[in-house]
Enzyme design. Structure first.
Site, PDB file in Angstrom:
ATOM      1  CE1 TYR A 121      -1.474   0.529  -0.101  1.00 24.60           C
ATOM      2  CE2 TYR A 121      -0.906  -1.680  -0.870  1.00 24.60           C
ATOM      3  CZ  TYR A 121      -0.538  -0.375  -0.585  1.00 24.60           C
ATOM      4  OH  TYR A 121       0.763   0.024  -0.785  1.00 24.60           O
ATOM      5  CD  GLU A 149       3.085  -1.383  -2.459  1.00 29.73           C
ATOM      6  OE1 GLU A 149       2.390  -2.373  -2.108  1.00 29.73           O
ATOM      7  OE2 GLU A 149       3.014  -0.270  -1.890  1.00 29.73           O
TER       8      GLU A 149
END
Length: 403
Positions: A94, A136
Site C-alpha cells: 500500500y 485483510e
C-alpha cells in the site's frame, strides 16, 4: 481527515469523472517503471485490456464520492480485500501504491493539483489503506485458522488433466507436500500462479473451483482463451493448457464472497454463460451431496455443443437428482431436432423458463461475461425477483456494481 480536506477531495470529483482512466493508466506505467518486480503480482492481461485501470478509476471515484462516509463501500472493499488475500498482498504494498498514486495525481492534473489537494489525497489514501490493511489482516488470520489452510503460495501437482469440451480442460491439483488441504464453500475460487515465458513473468489468475470439496484435491476447469502476444489476456490459460500431468504450479487457499449460503433451504437457480458454469457446477455437486436436495434450476448458455463443457456429467446428475431441472441454450444447433436434445436455440432468455424459475424464496446465482450478467440481472428484476436474492460473480477486476 478534517472537513476542509474532505471538501478538497470532493472538489476533485469532476476531474476524476473526466480523466480518471488517464490518471490510472499513467499511475500503473509509473509504478511498473519504478518497481518492475510488481509486474509478477499484477494480471498483465487486465493491464493490456484496460480493465484494471478502469476498475481502479471507478474505485478512486467511488471513494471520493463517499469520502464523508467510506463505510458504505465496505461490501466492495471486502471483495477487493478477499482478492488481495488470495494474491498475498501485504501492508508494504500500500505504501508503494500510495507513493505513485499521489505523485501521479500531481503529474497528470498539473497546476490544479495544489499542495493542499495533494495533502488531502495523501491523508485520504492512507485512511483507505488502513481500512484495507485492517480488513485483510482479519482475512489472513481467519484463513490461517482453518484446518489445512495456508497464506501465500503453496505448490500443487497436476495429477490429472481431463478435456471437458473443445476449449475447456479440468486440472486436478494435489498438494505436493501431501498434507491436508482447506475446505471451501461452493462457488469460491483459488488463485493460480504460473511462469509465462512470453512475458518472462510470474502471473496470477483466479479460477473458480469446479467441483464439490474433495479432501484430496482441488479441481479447476480452464477455458483456453484466444488472446496471445502482444495481448497477454490469454497467456495464462494457454500456459495451463500446455501443462502435462506431473507438472507443479503454485496456488493460494480458497477465497471468494460468491458462494452458496451454508445450510440454506432456499431453492436454487443457477444461471451461467460459457465458462461461467464452473462455480455453478461446484454448487450443483455440493447440493447433490447434501441431504437437502433443494429444488434446483440449471440454466446454461454457450455457442454450440462442441464448447459445452460437462454436458455428459450434467446428464448423469439429472438422472439421479429428481430435484433438478435444466434449460440449455446454444447460439447455433447443428441438428434440426431441438426438442429431443432438450436444447433451446439462441442466447439465454429467462422469459423462456420463467414459470420454472419464479420459485418462492429462490436464490439466483449468475456467472459469465459482463454483458451476460447485466442482461440476466435486469431480466430477473423485470420478473419482480427480489434484488437481495440475486448474486453474481464477475471474472477479473470488478466493473459491475448492480446491488
Amino acid at each position: 481527515m478534517n472537513t476542509y480536506q474532505k471538501e478538497l477531495i470532493k472538489a476533485t470529483i469532476p476531474i476524476l469523472r473526466e480523466s480518471g482512466e488517464d490518471l490510472t493508466h499513467y499511475f500503473y506505467a509509473r509504478m511498473f517503471t519504478a518497481q518492475p518486480e510488481l509486474r509478477n503480482m499484477f494480471n498483465m492481461g487486465n493491464q493490456a485490456n484496460g480493465r484494471q485501470k478502469s476498475a481502479l478509476a471507478n474505485a478512486v471515484l467511488a471513494y471520493a464520492e463517499n469520502i464523508e462516509d467510506p463505510s458504505v463501500l465496505i461490501g466492495v472493499l471486502k471483495g477487493i480485500g478477499t482478492k488481495h488475500r488470495s494474491l498475498n498482498i501485504q501492508p508494504e504494498h500500500y505504501k508503494i501504491v500510495g507513493t505513485h498514486l499521489i505523485a501521479s495525481i500531481g503529474e497528470v492534473v498539473g497546476e490544479a493539483a495544489t499542495p493542499e489537494i495533494l495533502d488531502a489525497w495523501t491523508v485520504a489514501f492512507y485512511q483507505l489503506a488502513q481500512i484495507m490493511i485492517d480488513l485483510e489482516k482479519r482475512l489472513y488470520e481467519e484463513n490461517a485458522a482453518k484446518p489445512g489452510s495456508w497464506n501465500g503460495w503453496r505448490k500443487f501437482v497436476i495429477k490429472k488433466i481431463v478435456p471437458e469440451s473443445s476449449e475447456i480442460k479440468s486440472f486436478y491439483l494435489y498438494p505436493e507436500d501431501g498434507k491436508e488441504i482447506a475446505d471451501f464453500q461452493a462457488g469460491q475460487f483459488i488463485s493460480v500462479q504460473v511462469f509465462v515465458p512470453e512475458l518472462d513473468l510470474l502471473q496470477p489468475r483466479q479460477y473458480s473451483l469446479s467441483s464439490a470439496f474433495n479432501p484430496e484435491y482441488y479441481r479447476i476447469s480452464v477455458k483456453k482463451e484466444s488472446g496471445l502476444a502482444p495481448n497477454p489476456s490469454g497467456l495464462v490459460s494457454n500456459t495451463l493448457h500446455a501443462k502435462a500431468e506431473g507438472d507443479v504450479i503454485s496456488i493460494s487457499a480458497p477465497a471468494g464472497l460468491f458462494h452458496l449460503e451454508k445450510d440454506s433451504q432456499n431453492p436454487l437457480v443457477l444461471i451461467s454463460g460459457g465458462v461461467g458454469l464452473t462455480p455453478m457446477l461446484s454448487m450443483l455437486e455440493t447440493n447433490l451431496m447434501s441431504f437437502q436436495n433443494k429444488k434446483t434450476i440449471w440454466i446454461h448458455g454457450c455457442r454450440n455443443e462442441s464448447v459445452h463443457a460437462f454436458k455428459n456429467q450434467l446428464t448423469e446428475i439429472k438422472k439421479e437428482a429428481k430435484h433438478l431441472e435444466t434449460f440449455i441454450f446454444y447460439d447455433t444447433i447443428e441438428t434440426d431436432d431441438e426438442t429431443s436434445n432438450q436444447i433451446i436455440k439462441g442466447r439465454v432468455d429467462l422469459h423462456k423458463c420463467k414459470e420454472a424459475i419464479l420459485l418462492e424464496e429462490a436464490k439466483f446465482y449468475i456467472c459469465g461475461p459482463e454483458m451476460f450478467i447485466k442482461t440476466q440481472y435486469e431480466t430477473l428484476l423485470s420478473l419482480n425477483v427480489n434484488q437481495e436474492n440475486i448474486f453474481y460473480e464477475e471474472f477479473g477486476p470488478q466493473l459491475i456494481n448492480l446491488n
